[in-house]
Structures are given as C-alpha cells and as structure tokens.
Write a protein that holds these residues in place. Structure first.
Motif, PDB file in Angstrom:
ATOM      1  N   GLU A 272     -15.938 -40.112   4.418  1.00 48.90           N
ATOM      2  CA  GLU A 272     -16.860 -39.231   4.970  1.00 48.90           C
ATOM      3  C   GLU A 272     -17.195 -40.138   6.071  1.00 48.90           C
ATOM      4  N   SER A 273     -16.959 -41.235   6.657  1.00 52.35           N
ATOM      5  CA  SER A 273     -17.634 -41.866   8.089  1.00 52.35           C
ATOM      6  C   SER A 273     -16.338 -41.554   9.141  1.00 52.35           C
ATOM      7  N   GLU A 274     -16.897 -42.310  10.347  1.00 48.62           N
ATOM      8  CA  GLU A 274     -16.155 -42.279  10.990  1.00 48.62           C
ATOM      9  C   GLU A 274     -15.300 -42.758  11.540  1.00 48.62           C
ATOM     10  N   LEU A 275     -14.720 -44.344  11.009  1.00 50.72           N
ATOM     11  CA  LEU A 275     -14.142 -44.527  10.682  1.00 50.72           C
ATOM     12  C   LEU A 275     -12.460 -43.597  10.113  1.00 50.72           C
ATOM     13  N   ALA A 276     -12.571 -42.781   9.067  1.00 51.83           N
ATOM     14  CA  ALA A 276     -11.040 -42.565   8.685  1.00 51.83           C
ATOM     15  C   ALA A 276     -10.529 -41.554   9.772  1.00 51.83           C
TER      16      ALA A 276
END
Length: 416
Positions: A272-276
């Motif tokens: 659910e993060s911007e890192l994915a």
C-alpha cells in the motif's frame, strides 16, 4: 498536535535476516554510523532450521533467540511496526506514534504468509493432521504427525510463486518419506505432492536428481495443482488443477496428514506504499538493490522485487551489496556493488543427503565449491553436513555479525 521527529542516519525496517545482516555489514564498515532497526517482535528466528525441526532432527528452541541478543553492536532497536512511509520527506511513521527521519532507508520486512488465502486453513492448523513447517510453533507438530502416521494418504502442497525457500515444501516431503521408509511404513502410506507450478523445481539442472527421489519414494506427482480449501474435521482437501489443454478441474482428496505451504505476498504496509511496484514488492534495481525511484532507499530479502530465489543464502549475498551501495550514496558516490541473483536451496532429499542447489539470475549455476567436492546437481553427504552442522553457526556467528565469508560483493566492472 505535531508528533516529535527522531533522526537517524540509517533506518532499517525489519529485524529478520535481511535487516540484521545489513546492519552488521554497515557497522563493520563504519562502526560509528547511526543505525536504527525497526522491528516489533522480541524474538529472532533461524527459519531455515524449521524443516529440520519438522524432520525430527533439530530442537525447536535452538532456532529462536532474543532479538536484543542478535542485534549487532552499535545498532539501536526501536520495538514497533511501521505505520506508513513518506519517502519524499525522508521519514516514516510507527505504530507507537513515533516519526523517524533518515538520510538512508533499508527496507527488509520479509514476506507475508497468507494463511487466509486457502479457505478453512487457519481454523485447522495444528490439529486434524494439518501442519506447516513455515511456522515456528507448527514444525514440531509436523514431526509428531510423521512419527505417528502408520498408513493412509499424506498430502504435501506448494502454492504459486513467489514463496520463500521454494524447495521447503519438497524438503518436508522427502524427509517424511525417508523416515517412513526407514521405519518400514512407506508402502502403507500414499504420498502425493501437489504443486501449482508446471515443473518440479524452477532450475532444470536439479530436476533429474529430485525426480529420482520422487520415484524412489513412490510419490504421486501432481503439477499445476493448487490447494484452495481444507476441511480439517472431515480431513478433505480441495485442489484446482489444470489439465494439459488448460481446462480447470476441482479435485478433492481425503488425507491423514496434510503439510501446507501457504500462499505468500509482500506485506500490506509495502503493497500500500509508494515504495511498491505493480506487484506490491519493494521496487529495486536487481543489481544495485537501490530503489528505482528513491535514490536513498534500498531493499533486500523476501519483500524486494529482485527476481532471485527468496532464501537466507540470497540475503547473505545481498546485505554486503546494500551496505556498500548505501555508504556510497551517503558519501555522494554512485553505487558500484552488484548482486548477481545468487541464491541457494539445500534440498534435503533424505537424512544424510542434500542436493545443494545454488544458482543466480536466469537459473545460472553458481556453485560455491568445486564439483569434485560437492556436485550441487546430485545428492551429497558433505552437503548434508554443511546444511545440518555448518549453516546454523554461519548464520548466527558470521552473517548476523557482518563477517562476509564467500559473500564479498563484486563491483560493476567485475560483474561485466
């Protein structure tokens, strides 16, 4: 109200193999570095040992140590979970309300075991003959089931990739069959292996040796067969199978024992993060392990997007690469260390013999030893000695201490 902001030079998310090995490698190179490890659990586990616990070989207690005792000297431990990432602001928030800023971030939270991805499974784990070596508290139940089984059907399952330690579902099966064979009970037990994959193992060089054990133990091999539901009280398992023409069928099998490898995915906080990336994994360059969009963030271990086997052996090679490249980034230099995709899966085909599968990106064979000593494509007594006696101390005393035996990172020009 604005929450206070704690500052650390390097923040490491995850106190598993990837996080602690990276912390140790960083502090070996730069002992005065300000490193904070974020980890909510108070216990660190040697997960590769759980197969041997289930096989009646290892003591369960020896695969667990207090988290505080495994942190490298100089690292700070913040016992909380991540609540959210803010990579554009170089900070993250924790479930205890703390916010932490960083100059560089390492993301190594491991992989999520999706027990609920199989209908009815969670309700029957640890009872009704249903077990899994993928959980610390269930591996001894595997041992008990194997020891007590006298006849009937034993099912072993493997879900779609990716999973950590892709050979573990087979290891549990081979060790069980070997124990039944030695006890003179194998002929009375109907063993089936149900794998969602189209091949027995993802690297073809190791398949012939494994197939010989499939035949030796009389295992009914069912490929493209995925466990979808379990009724523990009725001792029934449901599979979705794909025929040669692509037709899907539902098959039900009764059982006396069922060993399950659960489906797996990236942790929700990553997905659910911007890192994915689009599949939910920490999006890294497969060579440098640096994030593709955030230059001061690195990822390794089971949650990263690099297409390598998700094993502790892979982490042993990844951690020094991340350490060197992170320090280069802090110093204003370009990352130069390269990870080649190395992973290892010591396949325990019987007590006393292991097929030591070592390979890198694209299935390239990457043996650590000359073939005259250990031929990784064939079962070996010496590889068993390595698995049973050598790898645990290498893990605790070398890998988690930043001692990079056979793991020194290569530079880009060396890898070319």
């Amino acid at each position: 109200m604005t929450l206070p902001l704690t500052i650390a030079t390097v923040v490491i998310v995850g106190g598993g193999a990837g996080g602690l090995a990276t912390a140790a490698s960083l502090l070996r190179r730069r002992p005065d570095l300000n490193v904070t490890v974020i980890e909510p659990r108070d216990t660190h586990y040697y997960q590769p040992g759980w197969t041997l616990v289930g096989g009646g070989i290892f003591d369960q207690a020896k695969t667990a140590r207090a988290m505080a005792s495994t942190l490298p000297t100089g690292a700070k431990w913040h016992q909380a979970a991540v609540a959210g990432f803010e990579p554009a602001l170089n900070r993250l928030s924790l479930t205890d309300g703390t916010r932490i800023g960083y100059d560089a971030l390492v993301v190594a939270p491991g992989i999520e075991l999706n027990w609920d991805g199989i209908e009815g499974l969670r309700d029957t784990l640890g009872q009704n003959g249903v077990t899994s070596n993928y959980a610390f508290d269930l591996a001894p139940y595997t041992d008990r089931l194997v020891r007590d089984l006298r006849g009937g059907r034993a099912l072993f399952t493997q879900p779609p990739m990716p999973i950590k330690c892709a050979g573990a579902p087979q290891k549990a099966m081979y060790l069980s069959c070997d124990r039944w064979r030695r006890a003179g009970r194998l002929e009375d037990i109907d063993v089936e292996f149900h794998s969602a994959g189209a091949t027995l193992f993802g690297v073809e060089h190791f398949v012939p040796s494994l197939m010989r054990y499939i035949e030796r133990y009389g295992i009914d091999l069912n490929l493209t067969s995925t466990l979808t539901a379990v009724d523990g009280e009725a001792k029934r398992a449901r599979f979705s199978t794909k025929d040669a023409d692509g037709t899907l069928r539902i098959v039900e099998r009764d059982f006396k024992m069922l060993h399950v490898c659960p489906p797996q995915r990236a942790p929700g906080i990553i997905r659910e993060s911007e890192l994915a990336d689009s599949a939910g994994w920490v999006e890294v360059d497969p060579g440098t392990l640096r994030h593709r969009r955030f230059g001061n963030i690195f990822g390794l271990g089971d949650a990263c997007s690099a297409p390598n086997a998700k094993t502790a052996a892979a982490v042993r090679k990844q951690a020094p690469v991340v350490a060197e490249n992170l320090l280069a980034t802090l110093d204003g230099r370009a990352p130069a260390a390269i990870y080649d995709g190395y992973g290892s899966c010591p396949l325990t085909v019987e007590r006393g013999r292991v097929v030591l599968a070592e390979f890198g990106y694209g299935g390239k064979l990457m043996p650590s030893f000359p073939a005259w000593l250990i031929d990784g494509t064939k079962p070996s007594h010496l590889a068993w000695f390595l698995k049973e006696r050598m790898l645990p101390p290498i893990y605790w005393k070398a890998m988690l201490k930043g001692r990079e035996w056979l793991a020194k990172p290569r530079k880009a020009e060396e890898a070319a």
